[in-house]
Scaffold this active site. Structure first.
Site, PDB file in Angstrom:
ATOM      1  N   HIS A   1       0.866  -1.182   0.000  1.00 50.29           N
ATOM      2  CA  HIS A   1       0.000   0.000   0.000  1.00 50.29           C
ATOM      3  C   HIS A   1       0.907   1.238   0.000  1.00 50.29           C
ATOM      4  O   HIS A   1       2.010   1.201   0.547  1.00 50.29           O
ATOM      5  CB  HIS A   1      -0.843  -0.046   1.276  1.00 50.29           C
ATOM      6  CG  HIS A   1      -1.962   0.940   1.330  1.00 50.29           C
ATOM      7  ND1 HIS A   1      -1.765   2.252   1.694  1.00 50.29           N
ATOM      8  CD2 HIS A   1      -3.283   0.814   1.085  1.00 50.29           C
ATOM      9  CE1 HIS A   1      -2.932   2.881   1.667  1.00 50.29           C
ATOM     10  NE2 HIS A   1      -3.873   2.030   1.296  1.00 50.29           N
TER      11      HIS A   1
ATOM     12  N   ASP B   1       2.837  -4.724   7.949  1.00 49.59           N
ATOM     13  CA  ASP B   1       1.625  -3.921   7.779  1.00 49.59           C
ATOM     14  C   ASP B   1       0.437  -4.866   7.985  1.00 49.59           C
ATOM     15  O   ASP B   1       0.135  -5.693   7.124  1.00 49.59           O
ATOM     16  CB  ASP B   1       1.616  -3.306   6.373  1.00 49.59           C
ATOM     17  CG  ASP B   1       0.319  -2.559   6.091  1.00 49.59           C
ATOM     18  OD1 ASP B   1      -0.586  -2.554   6.956  1.00 49.59           O
ATOM     19  OD2 ASP B   1       0.200  -1.987   4.993  1.00 49.59           O
TER      20      ASP B   1
ATOM     21  N   LYS C   1     -10.973  -0.998  10.067  1.00 47.53           N
ATOM     22  CA  LYS C   1     -11.087  -2.130   9.154  1.00 47.53           C
ATOM     23  C   LYS C   1     -11.467  -3.408   9.890  1.00 47.53           C
ATOM     24  O   LYS C   1     -11.514  -4.486   9.315  1.00 47.53           O
ATOM     25  CB  LYS C   1      -9.769  -2.332   8.400  1.00 47.53           C
ATOM     26  CG  LYS C   1      -9.437  -1.182   7.444  1.00 47.53           C
ATOM     27  CD  LYS C   1      -8.221  -1.508   6.620  1.00 47.53           C
ATOM     28  CE  LYS C   1      -7.613  -0.294   5.954  1.00 47.53           C
ATOM     29  NZ  LYS C   1      -8.431   0.269   4.880  1.00 47.53           N
TER      30      LYS C   1
END
Lengths: 160, 403
Positions: free
Chosen positions: B115, B195, B221
């Site tokens: 990302h 991550d 999330k």
């Protein structure tokens, strides 16, 4: 077709998307522009050859969604052969219609663009419709500063 | 599953088939209630008040930290730092650890599948320190990074290896424990950052067993509120780091000629923290624990298997990523022939299906795939087979518009 397709993906738009007019690149152009919309990754290349105050040849190489490609194709078709002053006023008209609900009627040469008015109902997609126009507008502004005979090459990033 | 769906007010309203969980998830009533409960009944600052509601707020805030530590298998709550989100946590690592430990000519190793928030902070660090960034390439044919290149890409100069547990745009699961063991052999001097933004919500994580140095993730999330995330680091690594942001609460003592830092974890939490959202994140973890990540993952594998099967059967659909569902985590990324993902997304929205379209903050990965973007459907515990079927049924309809 449902109401949605009629208001957004109308036949005129899909026709320009599938058969973009004035597609290609002008040889040794006076104006060589790239327009990019980082939000969707759309990129459009615009090249033009000028003869005095007229745009003699205007070509586009669009790479993006149906709305941005169709809008670019309509623009290229409508503005080729026009004087720079006329082009500027057509760009102004288009932006008025798209961004501030302008009430002027479309001139005959810009009839197809009525089909793009449905985009206004989808605010995130308006950026797609104005990409080619904003890119050309920035290119012409630079051309006016540099003066005739000096090549303009620039990259326009939408939203900057 | 109907029981679960009833816990989510926005899902219960049934306005939309929500398949954009990799962007953010819906919130259960318990999380919304925790926010309201704090603001209505014990809204006060933490670590300062000598009165009852402040003590209650402090207890609830620190209890949430303990729940997070337990959820990811951290040995100590001192290792759990609250941030705004995973992105801020990566930046914390890049500034507070990176500036002191990365020097000219040092190397940082990432993957092409990262990302942007696990690329850009490192690019900024590399610019500040004249360090070098290397990338493990992504292999479109397998849907995975070319981890076999790890030996040739890592060296004694490697100071940091940062990579995602799960790809946000493809769902590819990286074999984190095996990779960490290999990295420890290949680059013993390097720190490892995982991550976890797309992993922690879906798969069991154990930082102690993994032996990673850093882990970052976001609450929103995984059923929690927006604006709260976590930076985990090994305690000895944190002790060797200077502060990130300076201000109130992160100090023990301030004199006009200097200051002493507070103990961990508060050394890294300057200013009034995001109290309500931290507490509500704790409620989200209670909710996830009650169902269990194992059951959630099994449900997601079933949905993903079904989605891949249905979508691949439609002419003109190209799916990206790994071949099979168990290698990925609740994500199906695809394109329709002759259609830009933004047109696909707008038309799917019209059919009542919410998906994400575009580059998903993965522009280098999209470039490697030779595409501008994808249409991404991503699932979570409350999604159903019927919703996948709704997506699949909508596709031929929208393809017709472009025929």
């Amino acid at each position: 077709m449902g109401a949605f397709e009629e208001d957004l993906y109308r036949d005129v738009i899909l026709d320009h998307f599938k058969n973009p007019r004035n597609k290609g690149v002008v040889n040794s152009p006076d104006i060589e522009l790239t327009g990019a919309n980082p939000f969707c990754g759309d990129e459009i290349q615009i090249t033009a050859k000028l003869a005095g105050e007229k745009i003699q040849d205007l070509r586009i190489n669009p790479n993006g969604c149906a709305i941005s490609q169709a809008s670019a194709s309509m623009m290229a078709e409508a503005l080729e052969g026009q004087s720079i002053n006329e082009i500027k006023s057509r760009i102004q008209l288009f932006r008025n219609k798209m961004l501030s609900n302008g009430t002027d009627s479309w001139p005959e040469a810009m009839e197809d663009m009525e089909s793009l008015e449905g985009v206004k109902k989808y605010p995130v997609r308006v950026k797609c419709a104005v990409l080619a126009w904003n890119t050309l507008s920035e290119g012409l502004a630079e051309y006016a500063i540099k003066g005739a005979g000096n090549k303009v090459a620039l990259r326009h990033v939408e939203g900057e | 599953m109907d029981d679960i769906r009833r816990d989510f007010p926005l899902i219960t309203q049934g306005k939309v088939v929500y398949l954009d969980n990799a962007a953010t998830t819906q919130k259960p009533r318990a999380v919304i209630d925790a926010l309201v409960e704090y603001y209505e009944n014990y809204n006060a600052n933490v670590h300062r008040g000598v009165y009852e509601i402040s003590e209650k707020a402090t207890d609830a805030y620190e209890a949430a930290r303990k729940k997070i530590a337990d959820f990811i298998g951290a040995k100590e709550t001192a290792s759990i730092i609250f941030t705004r989100n995973a992105t801020e946590a990566v930046n914390l690592a890049a500034y507070a650890w990176g500036d002191a430990n990365v020097n000219e000519g040092d190397e940082i190793l990432l993957t092409e599948m990262e990302h942007h928030s696990n690329i850009v902070p490192w690019q900024l660090l590399a610019q500040r320190k004249k360090a070098v960034i290397r990338f493990v390439p992504y292999a479109p044919e397998t849907g995975k990074p070319k981890w076999e290149d790890l030996p040739s890409l890592s060296s004694s100069k490697t100071r940091l290896i940062a990579f995602t547990h799960v790809s946000n745009s493809l769902g590819t699961i990286n074999p984190v424990p095996e990779l960490i063991a290999q990295i420890r052999r290949l680059a013993p001097g390097a720190k490892i950052l995982i991550d976890g933004a797309q992993g922690v919500p879906h798969l069991p994580v154990n930082v102690a067993a993994w032996d990673c140095d850093f882990l970052v993730f976001s609450a929103h999330k995984m059923l929690g509120p927006t604006g709260i995330g976590v930076f985990y680091a090994k305690k000895d690594v944190l002790e060797g780091m200077g502060p990130f942001l300076g201000g109130g609460d992160m100090i023990k003592e301030v004199r006009l000629d200097g200051a002493k830092w507070n103990d961990l974890p508060w050394k890294f939490e300057a200013g009034t923290p995001n109290i309500a959202d931290a507490i509500a994140f704790g409620a989200a973890l209670d909710y996830l624990n009650a169902i269990g990540l194992k059951a959630i993952h099994e449900h997601e594998v079933a949905l993903t298997t079904h989605a891949l099967q249905r979508l691949r059967a439609i002419e003109g659909v190209t799916c990206y990523g790994t071949k099979t569902a168990p290698e990925r985590c609740g994500v199906v990324s695809f394109n329709l022939k002759g259609m830009h993902p933004h047109d696909t997304g707008t038309l799917l929205a019209r059919e009542g299906v919410a998906v994400r379209v575009g580059h998903h903050c993965n522009m280098p990965l999209m470039r490697r795939l030779g595409i501008m973007g994808t249409t991404r459907a991503s699932f979570y515990l409350y999604n159903t087979i019927e919703e996948i079927d709704a997506l699949a049924a909508a596709i031929p309809k929208i393809q017709k518009v472009f025929m």
